[in-house]
Design a protein around this motif. Structure first.
Motif, short mmCIF file in Angstrom:
data_model
loop_
_atom_site.label_atom_id
_atom_site.label_comp_id
_atom_site.label_asym_id
_atom_site.label_seq_id
_atom_site.Cartn_x
_atom_site.Cartn_y
_atom_site.Cartn_z
N GLY A 105 0.82 -1.21 0.00
CA GLY A 105 0.00 0.00 0.00
C GLY A 105 0.86 1.26 0.00
N VAL A 106 0.18 2.38 -0.25
CA VAL A 106 0.85 3.68 -0.11
C VAL A 106 1.27 3.84 1.36
CG1 VAL A 106 0.47 6.17 -0.12
CG2 VAL A 106 -0.28 4.79 -2.06
N SER A 107 0.50 3.21 2.23
CA SER A 107 0.81 3.29 3.66
C SER A 107 2.26 2.92 3.94
CB SER A 107 -0.10 2.36 4.45
OG SER A 107 -1.45 2.65 4.19
N ASN A 177 -0.99 15.98 -0.87
CA ASN A 177 -1.98 14.96 -1.22
C ASN A 177 -3.14 15.62 -1.98
OD1 ASN A 177 -4.68 13.38 0.51
ND2 ASN A 177 -3.63 12.56 -1.27
N ASN A 181 -7.79 13.62 0.45
CA ASN A 181 -8.67 13.01 1.44
C ASN A 181 -8.49 13.86 2.70
OD1 ASN A 181 -9.98 11.42 3.31
ND2 ASN A 181 -8.55 9.71 3.22
N ASP A 209 1.48 12.22 -2.58
CA ASP A 209 0.62 11.05 -2.42
C ASP A 209 -0.50 11.17 -3.44
OD1 ASP A 209 -1.34 9.24 -1.69
OD2 ASP A 209 -1.26 9.67 0.45
N TYR A 212 -5.39 9.26 -5.14
CA TYR A 212 -6.69 9.55 -5.75
C TYR A 212 -6.59 10.14 -7.15
CZ TYR A 212 -8.64 8.67 -1.17
OH TYR A 212 -8.99 8.06 0.01
N SER A 241 -5.30 0.87 -4.50
CA SER A 241 -6.45 0.77 -3.61
C SER A 241 -7.70 1.48 -4.12
CB SER A 241 -6.10 1.34 -2.24
OG SER A 241 -5.19 0.48 -1.58
N LYS A 242 -7.56 2.71 -4.53
CA LYS A 242 -8.75 3.51 -4.81
C LYS A 242 -9.21 3.36 -6.25
CE LYS A 242 -7.77 4.96 -0.70
NZ LYS A 242 -8.50 4.97 0.54
N ARG A 250 -3.67 -4.58 -0.91
CA ARG A 250 -2.54 -3.92 -0.25
C ARG A 250 -1.32 -3.74 -1.16
NH1 ARG A 250 -4.00 -1.14 1.59
NH2 ARG A 250 -2.44 -0.58 3.09
#
Ligand SMILES: Cc1ncc(COP(=O)(O)O)c(C=O)c1O
Lengths: 393, 160
Positions: A105-107, A177, A181, A209, A212, A241-242, A250
């Motif tokens: 993930g970006v996480s 970002n 979000n 980031d 989106y 993810s999006k 993930r």
């Protein structure tokens, strides 16, 4: 037998972790979970199921027994697809060999880059209201978070002059970002250029980031990494993810100059080894064969946005029409309630969940986040109930 | 806009004019006018319902029939196809490439009714050379709609 108290003495947990507050979304989540039949506009992930071809590719790879580790950086053919994609849609070219890493993930990518570049005490500027992880991630990397507020009057976009005021000799990094979000804000090309100039002038590193970015309802914007002087100081974070409705898979990635990627790879290699193989294969399928699916989801999000913005404004919750992501961020302060009072009242009286703006930073007070990653039926019904709620309060 | 309205109605023919207008950020009058024009221009020919017959008390028998036809010198397949289309028990008629020419779909109250139609009406039409009848056993997907829905996966109610 030692009693629990002495074993669990106050020094067990590291100070810098103890001091980090739990995500503001967490308490609210607990409350929502105690309730039945909630219509939720509080969901930060797509309501679409992952396109079937992607799921099928994952299943097929398992059938074929492709269940071993991959290279630390990730499957080469996926990195190649990603670099092709980033070049085509964002206007920067990266080498799949050493300028791209596949992450969980970006996480994870965000965690890696922060740990890779921050020395204790370095200041990191990020804009609020923002994704709940930024502040905590900066703290965990031993950086000093510096908040830059964004405002409704600017459609929550970032004011370059305000940014410049936050810069000190200790500023090392800026996190962007957009689309954002929770506000749905985007940057204009002019703003992007101004920010790039500032970054060059003050020698800042930039994390962008772009999770989106496909969900932009006008033309997809070039990334800040493509602007003059920026490629070498920018790390481009993105994932599946999006846009491809793949949150549970993930998979994310980072593209950037090779010294960043190399340092990130060190951490990733020892802490993660590699991103899940099945999910990497699924991600490759997404880029190769699922652009049509992505586009039709985007069309649906855009139309829902049109509907929710119109209905919210009609019931007196003022909100601008965001150009990206799947969130709207209406102002609720005219009701006389705080964000938390509004969200709790709406939940308890009408079984509708929205997220209080304060979960995304102090300047989110007076707003709530409504996600339109929910069926049209739910959206329309939820806004109806909000109207009842406002009238009665 | 015309194209988008058509796409939305193809997915859900019962979508209200108001919802379409809100989705496309326009007003209901414009949407209604466009739909009317699509109907007048013979582009929208009708609105149908996708039914899961298994759930009904009594269900009809459906058959798909492959028909081989000798094409007419001047009209090609049109004459025969149009003729077949006139029968009310025929629901669909397509000209297709491959081992046969027309693929038609027929409904009847029972097997005998369909069989009778094939032997007495269809096979006797001038130009029809042969027919192969396939009775429909179970429907999985029709007009883009999956008939037996899978269980829905529940998402977290709040996520960042
Ligand atoms: C702005 C932003 N960045 C990153 C993430 C995390 O994405 P991933 O699933 O790729 O870890 C999210 C998820 O909500 C997000 O909203």
């Amino acid at each position: 037998m030692n009693d629990l108290k002495s074993v669990r003495n106050k020094n067990r947990i590291a100070d810098n972790i103890k001091d980090i507050p739990k995500s503001g979304i967490r308490d609210f989540f607990e409350l929502v979970n105690t309730m039945k039949d909630v219509i939720s506009l509080g969901i930060g992930e797509p309501d679409f199921t992952t396109p079937w071809t992607i799921r099928e590719a994952a299943i097929y790879s398992i059938e074929k027994g492709m269940t071993s580790y991959t290279s630390n950086l990730g499957i080469m053919s996926l990195r190649k697809e990603i670099c092709k994609y980033v070049d085509k849609y964002y206007g920067v070219s990266y080498k799949p060999e050493n300028e791209c890493i596949i992450t969980v993930g970006v996480s994870e990518a965000l965690d890696l880059i922060l740990r890779a570049v921050i020395n204790p005490g370095d200041e990191v500027i990020y804009h609020e209201p923002c994704y709940v992880s930024y502040r905590a991630e900066i703290l965990m990397a031993r950086g000093v978070p510096v908040v830059l507020n964004t405002y409704e009057k600017n459609d929550f976009s970032l004011d370059p002059d305000e940014l410049e005021k936050k810069i000190t000799p200790k500023t090392k990094l800026l996190i962007l970002n957009f689309p954002c979000n929770p506000t749905g804000a985007t940057l204009s090309q002019e703003q992007r250029e101004r920010i790039a100039e500032i970054a060059v002038k003050h020698d800042l590193l930039v994390i962008t980031d772009e999770i989106y970015s496909e969900l932009t309802y006008e033309n997809r914007q070039p990334t800040i990494a493509s602007l003059p002087g920026m490629r070498d100081r920018t790390i481009f974070l993105h994932g599946f993810s999006k846009a491809f409705a793949m949150t549970g898979f993930r998979i994310g990635y980072a593209c950037g100059p090779d010294d960043f990627i190399d340092a990130m790879m060190k951490i990733h290699q020892y802490s993660m080894l590699c991103a899940p193989t099945t999910a990497q294969i699924a991600a490759e399928e997404a880029l190769k064969n699922c652009m049509k699916d992505m586009e039709s989801m985007r069309t649906e999000y855009m139309q829902r946005r049109n509907v929710i913005v119109k209905h919210l404004n009609e019931i007196g919750l003022k909100c601008y029409k965001p150009k990206g992501s799947f969130y709207v961020f209406p102002r609720i302060s005219d009701t006389g309630m705080t964000s938390m009072e509004f969200a709790q009242g709406l939940l308890k009286k009408h079984n509708v969940a929205v997220v209080p703006g304060t979960a995304f930073g102090a300047c989110g007070e007076g707003f709530v986040r409504c996600s339109y990653a929910s069926s049209m039926e739910n959206i329309v019904e939820a806004v109806k109930r909000m109207e009842l709620f406002i009238k009665k309060s | 806009m015309e194209k988008e309205i058509l796409r939305l109605l193809t997915k859900n023919a019962r979508m209200s004019v108001e919802e379409i207008a809100d989705r496309l950020s326009t007003d209901s009058e414009s949407v209604a006018a466009i739909i009317k024009k699509l109907e007048d221009d013979n582009i929208i020919k009708g609105y149908i319902v996708v039914v899961n017959e298994e759930e009904l008390e009594e269900h009809q028998v459906k058959a798909m029939i492959e028909v081989k036809v000798t094409p007419d010198r001047s009209q090609g397949f049109d004459n025969v196809a149009k003729r077949i289309s006139k029968f009310p028990e025929v629901t669909n008629v397509y000209l297709v490439s491959g081992g046969y020419d027309l693929r038609i779909e027929v409904v009847g109250q029972n097997l005998q009714e369909v069989a009778l139609f094939v032997s007495s009406k269809l096979s006797t039409i001038d130009g029809v050379i042969s027919t192969v009848t396939h009775f429909l056993l179970k429907k999985y997907k029709q007009a883009g709609v999956i008939i037996h829905n899978e269980e829905e996966n529940e998402r977290l109610k709040i996520s960042p």
